[in-house]
Design a protein around this motif. Sequence first.
Motif, PDB file in Angstrom:
ATOM      1  N   UNK A 732       0.831  -1.212   0.000  1.00 52.06           N
ATOM      2  CA  UNK A 732       0.000   0.000   0.000  1.00 52.06           C
ATOM      3  C   UNK A 732       0.862   1.256   0.000  1.00 52.06           C
ATOM      4  N   UNK A 733       1.977   1.215   0.748  1.00 52.07           N
ATOM      5  CA  UNK A 733       2.886   2.364   0.743  1.00 52.07           C
ATOM      6  C   UNK A 733       3.457   2.597  -0.653  1.00 52.07           C
ATOM      7  N   UNK A 751      -4.004   9.447 -10.401  1.00 53.76           N
ATOM      8  CA  UNK A 751      -3.544   9.455  -9.006  1.00 53.76           C
ATOM      9  C   UNK A 751      -4.713   9.249  -8.053  1.00 53.76           C
ATOM     10  N   UNK A 752      -5.840   9.926  -8.325  1.00 55.69           N
ATOM     11  CA  UNK A 752      -7.012   9.787  -7.455  1.00 55.69           C
ATOM     12  C   UNK A 752      -7.537   8.373  -7.432  1.00 55.69           C
ATOM     13  N   UNK A 753      -7.519   7.701  -8.583  1.00 60.89           N
ATOM     14  CA  UNK A 753      -7.982   6.318  -8.641  1.00 60.89           C
ATOM     15  C   UNK A 753      -7.099   5.401  -7.799  1.00 60.89           C
ATOM     16  N   UNK A 754      -5.779   5.607  -7.871  1.00 62.86           N
ATOM     17  CA  UNK A 754      -4.854   4.786  -7.062  1.00 62.86           C
ATOM     18  C   UNK A 754      -5.085   5.051  -5.579  1.00 62.86           C
ATOM     19  N   UNK A 755      -5.231   6.321  -5.199  1.00 65.50           N
ATOM     20  CA  UNK A 755      -5.490   6.666  -3.796  1.00 65.50           C
ATOM     21  C   UNK A 755      -6.769   5.985  -3.302  1.00 65.50           C
ATOM     22  N   UNK A 756      -7.839   5.970  -4.144  1.00 65.81           N
ATOM     23  CA  UNK A 756      -9.096   5.352  -3.737  1.00 65.81           C
ATOM     24  C   UNK A 756      -8.922   3.848  -3.508  1.00 65.81           C
ATOM     25  N   UNK A 758      -6.230   2.282  -2.643  1.00 63.95           N
ATOM     26  CA  UNK A 758      -5.467   2.112  -1.402  1.00 63.95           C
ATOM     27  C   UNK A 758      -6.377   2.307  -0.194  1.00 63.95           C
ATOM     28  N   UNK A 759      -7.264   3.318  -0.246  1.00 65.54           N
ATOM     29  CA  UNK A 759      -8.161   3.590   0.877  1.00 65.54           C
ATOM     30  C   UNK A 759      -9.100   2.417   1.128  1.00 65.54           C
ATOM     31  N   UNK A 763      -9.309   0.081   4.477  1.00 65.22           N
ATOM     32  CA  UNK A 763     -10.546  -0.088   5.238  1.00 65.22           C
ATOM     33  C   UNK A 763     -10.846  -1.572   5.467  1.00 65.22           C
ATOM     34  N   UNK A 764     -10.646  -2.372   4.413  1.00 61.73           N
ATOM     35  CA  UNK A 764     -10.855  -3.823   4.566  1.00 61.73           C
ATOM     36  C   UNK A 764      -9.895  -4.406   5.575  1.00 61.73           C
TER      37      UNK A 764
END
Length: 770
Positions: A732-733, A751-756, A758-759, A763-764
Amino acid sequence: MAESRLIQGRYQLLEVIGRGGMGEVWRARDESLGRQVAVKCLKAHGPHHDQSFTRVLRERFRREARVAAALQHRGVTVVHDFGESEGVLFLVMELLQGRNLSQVLEDNKQHPLPVSDVVDIAEQVADALAYTHQQGIVHRDLKPANIVRLTDGTAKICDFGIARLGADIGFTSRLTGTGVAMGTPHYMSPEQIGGDEVDQRSDLYSLGCVLYELATGVPPFDLEDAWSILIGHRDTPPRPPREHRPELPGYLERLILDLLAKAPEERPRDARELVDRISAARFAASTATVAEGAGGSAVLAGRESEVSHRPPAVDRDPRLPSWTRGMTTGHKAAGAGPRDTPPHGVAGLSAAWTAVPSSSESSESSGPVPDPDSDPDSDVVEEPAPVPSRSVVDALAGRHNAALSLGRLGRWAEAGEVHRAVAAERERLLGADHPDTLASRYEIAFTLSRTGRPDDALREYTHVARVRERVLGADHPDTLAARQETAYALGQMGRPFEAHQEYTAVLAARERTMGADHPDTLRCRHNLAFNLGRLGRPEDSYRMAAEVAAARARVLGPDHPDTLVTRYEVAYALGQLGRWSEALRCYQEVADGRARALGPDHPDTFAARHETGICLGRLGRGAEALKVYEDLVGDRSRVHGATHPETLRARHGLGVSLGRLGRWEEALAESRDLCALRERVLGADHPDTLVSRREIAVALGWLGRWPDALTEYRAVAAARERVLGADHPDTLASRNDEAHCLEQLGRGAEAGEVYRRVAVLRQRQAAGGH
């Protein structure tokens, strides 16, 4: 020296524990560190002594201090300090708990030692000689009195009083010119006797003499006077050891006779070759049937009487150097020959557990042993398994010890193979619940832990702990030892909560039965403190580690390795708490203490120096950190080699320091070189290799080369996902690194898609943790 009782206001002399030609050895107390040490003092010689003789003795003494202090090996006595007080030279060494081999033979009434002991000593001394020879040092006076066997079985070489450094040839002639006897007749090589130049193969000859005596009870030339002994070494082949002791294994006799070859070039090439030969022979023996250990080779045909092998005594031989005149034989073996059974009873067996036939009984004639669980009034009498003979038990004990030696040499996979074979034989012959069977299974678990198989180790430790609790009791030290190792394996497997419960239970039992300050109790508290850090409780970890460090300093001394290990954990906990200045100070003190206690080139000393560099970097002191890593890379390369994983780890720190100083081109070059080395040595997907690839990406980013950086970040993320899984924190890092790089390239949507992604994974992961 004895009158003052205190040397330099620090070393309190307590009692004389040894005397020799050069002085006395005292048991003493180091008042500064509160520990017991051995202090060797050079005898003061009066004006009637030849002054040149005295000067040579003093030079020899100073030389011993310089040579011994430079050696850092488990098989060489540690030297702590050296100096001169009131005109008397003194040497401060570790106080060894054990007996030198001359005393061991005397304790045994000059009877030979068990074969397993002879081979174990041979392998350990050969390993120590391989190290000292690699440092360019030839001992030149190897004999039983200069080899100490500690109570735990470790063999240590001591007394480098006439050792020769390879770079200092002239010292030999200066000493021999004074008439000082350079060596001991029973153990001198032919080239020493002839006054020729000697090299490391002379030590191998002397070791052969020592092993001959340990194996047979007599030196190879057990003659009446020094002249006959010297001529025997120079001119006469030794009697084969099996003429003294027919049951000796053939490989051991061949090895001893090879060491005793008259010509240096006919002996093993070096001590490392000797270690390999012993290890190979032991491994081969461990795979043979146990019955072989009970047998012996037949007495050689045409055996000649001992007298026929003795050269006639002579008053003078012009071929011998002048310095040998007046030499005496020193300690002379007085044994009448080998006895039929090992000297110390049954190796590894408790007499309370099973009866073993005496030396007058054979395995065939030994009677059955009653079953303690049988009903004496029962009409049905089952035939119990026969008790194994003493020779079988001894053979198993020898193989067990051979495996322990392999472990001491770091050869864990081979050690595990031997322990598994011995465990199977012990279970068949002695039973699954016998203490010796359980001891073998405990060692199997230990080797599994050391070879990266903690889950398999856990199963073995759990079994051993359960059976020991039933057989020996819940509070028996062996039971607690197995339970403590169970907790350690749980920690290795990432199960710190279970490890914490087990450590806590073992600690309570140890405190109840042994006391709070017992070394085993403190070891358990140390492990518990470390595990608290794994549980995310750095404050508790720091507090407990500090308490253990203080207790160990009080009980063992501030420079004891165990004390320093705990202080290392204190420093680590301080770092976890962000208290980097305190952590730095603690790591520096640990590094200094380890340099004194273990030596500057010991791996633990290097580890503390590495952590010092990390602290300096965290404190923004990049130039100092860079200097630490530059020195560490040089020292690790010298000691371990340029491609050793720890050398490469130090190079990683060096590269990071270059980046912190803004020297990004140099940092990039260093990271690329390091990554290529790690890929070749460790593999492309090894965690350390991937860390280096990430450093390449970091440097590229700082240099504004974002497309290249993105390629590297994605490669690292893909490899971590493949090896560790998509939701692993390191993966994830790496995905976050990728997203950051995309942002720098103006590709915000990607970038936003990758961040989502990872989030969602985090959460899982958090939900799974609950």
